[in-house]
Enzyme design. Sequence first.
Site: not given
Ligand code: FAD
Length: 468
Positions: A38, A41, A184, A186-187, A273-274, A447
């Site tokens: 996508e 980020g 749900g 949670g956060a 959850g996820v 303070h």
């Molecule tokens: P992701 O950020 O999910 O990145 C994975 C990436 O891999 C995606 O961009 C996807 O497109 C790509 N991808 C997947 N499969 C493939 C493939 N086969 N080929 C190429 N690309 C691929 N966490 C916090 O710490 N603080 C917060 O305030 C917070 N708020 C959140 C709010 C929401 C609504 C959500 C849904 C989540 C929130 N989180 C928060 C959780 C946080 O977004 C995740 O913990 C974090 O993004 C995980 O990072 P990651 O790199 O493991 O995965």
Amino acid sequence: MSQPSTFDLVVIGGGPAGYVAAIRAAQLGKTVACIEKERPGGTCLNWGCIPTKALLKTADLLDHIRHAEDFGIKINGTVQIDLPSIIQRSRSVADTMAKGIEYLFQSKKVHHIAGHAQITSPTQVTITPQQGGAPTILQTRYILIATGCKPRPFPGLPADAPNVWTSKEAMLPSALPRSLIIIGAGAIGVEFAYFYNALGTKVTLIEAMPQLVPQEDHEVAALLEKEFTKQGITVITQAKTENIQPTDQGVNVTLSAPTPQNLSAEKLLLAIGVIPNLDGLLAPSVRIELDAKGYIKTNDRYQTSIPTIYAAGDIIGPPWLAHVASHEAIEAVEGLFIPGKKPHKITTTPACTYCQPQIASIGLTEKQAKEKGLRFKVAKFPYRASGRAVASGEPEGFVKLIAGEPHGEILGAHIIGAEATELIAELSLAIQLEATLDEIHTTIHPHPTLSEMVAEAALAAKGAAIHI
Ligand code: FAD
């Protein structure tokens, strides 16, 4: 940048685990590619942490405007909500941050390749462009999987059920729903509950566990429930959701507990959850060991059961937090490329929830400390006794510390109230450095700041807090 024929590292996924891993590997002088289907980020910058915080800022601002008279400001006329502009601002913040990662990739010499990646051998990744076209095949010494998670579906409910949202759709409403059921608490669930309620939607928040924010300390959860109820959110805990039935007008929900009842609303947000995202990632010949819930198993160096393949972030399981994902990614890359680097085991991580009142915590809750049979004491200091909190018109909340006996080392810290998410960093450092209550309260806090409450809570442990 010309593309090498063999990379040192190919990272799959451009979220907080993937992009951070790629940048760190490039900093260490390695040839690295980051494959993202996508936009760089990941969930965090595009559909999670960042765009939600932009929305929550609007809710906070609305709240301040509604209480402007308390601060001597009279607003004549009505306050109007321009939903498209609110959404547009959130999207533009996400875009700015995602562009920033694209810029970092260029400046740090990370090869960013757009497309869906599949691991076709322990040292080969095949990338298919999302819009179709010829695949690219990359050879690499190592692969790091950072593909994250996706929302957990409700059993039996189709993914495209009308009027049922995941967090992504909840970030892009075309109109403000008159009513919203959130399943749900949670956060993610509580952040959206706060946001939509502030905008004027009638929100019902349903949680299966006995308290909101089930991972948090029970006193924190109790205060959140009290404050949410005051704000007008209907809270139902210990709920058992039997059925979700989308209709033309909205959604009907049947609960069998805590009391049997039928609820209906214009929209429903599933925040239960996820689950791991491995869609099309592994060719049939690449058999990586998974745990019982489908997360990738790794050792203390983030190495999977295939020695050239590593994994970090949400895809290796909880806690599903961006800062944890990035930390794991750095550890994985440094372990691979810095000779002699020892693994650093993550023991405790802070967790933050950005509704109002905010919640932040690290380490053991009071109940967990009891269950572990530890000797500990609990110290608390209320926001109401902080000059800064009262001056800001934010007197609700407390700082709660769990400290070991007899030395007073911090085992857990729990904050609910204004700026809790900023205050927790001090206590993360305290736990990292094994600081004691004495070391915290003998550190001079400026303070008037909210941070003084941390020192006062530490003093409260020996009955010496000055302001209570
Ligand atoms: P992701 O950020 O999910 O990145 C994975 C990436 O891999 C995606 O961009 C996807 O497109 C790509 N991808 C997947 N499969 C493939 C493939 N086969 N080929 C190429 N690309 C691929 N966490 C916090 O710490 N603080 C917060 O305030 C917070 N708020 C959140 C709010 C929401 C609504 C959500 C849904 C989540 C929130 N989180 C928060 C959780 C946080 O977004 C995740 O913990 C974090 O993004 C995980 O990072 P990651 O790199 O493991 O995965």
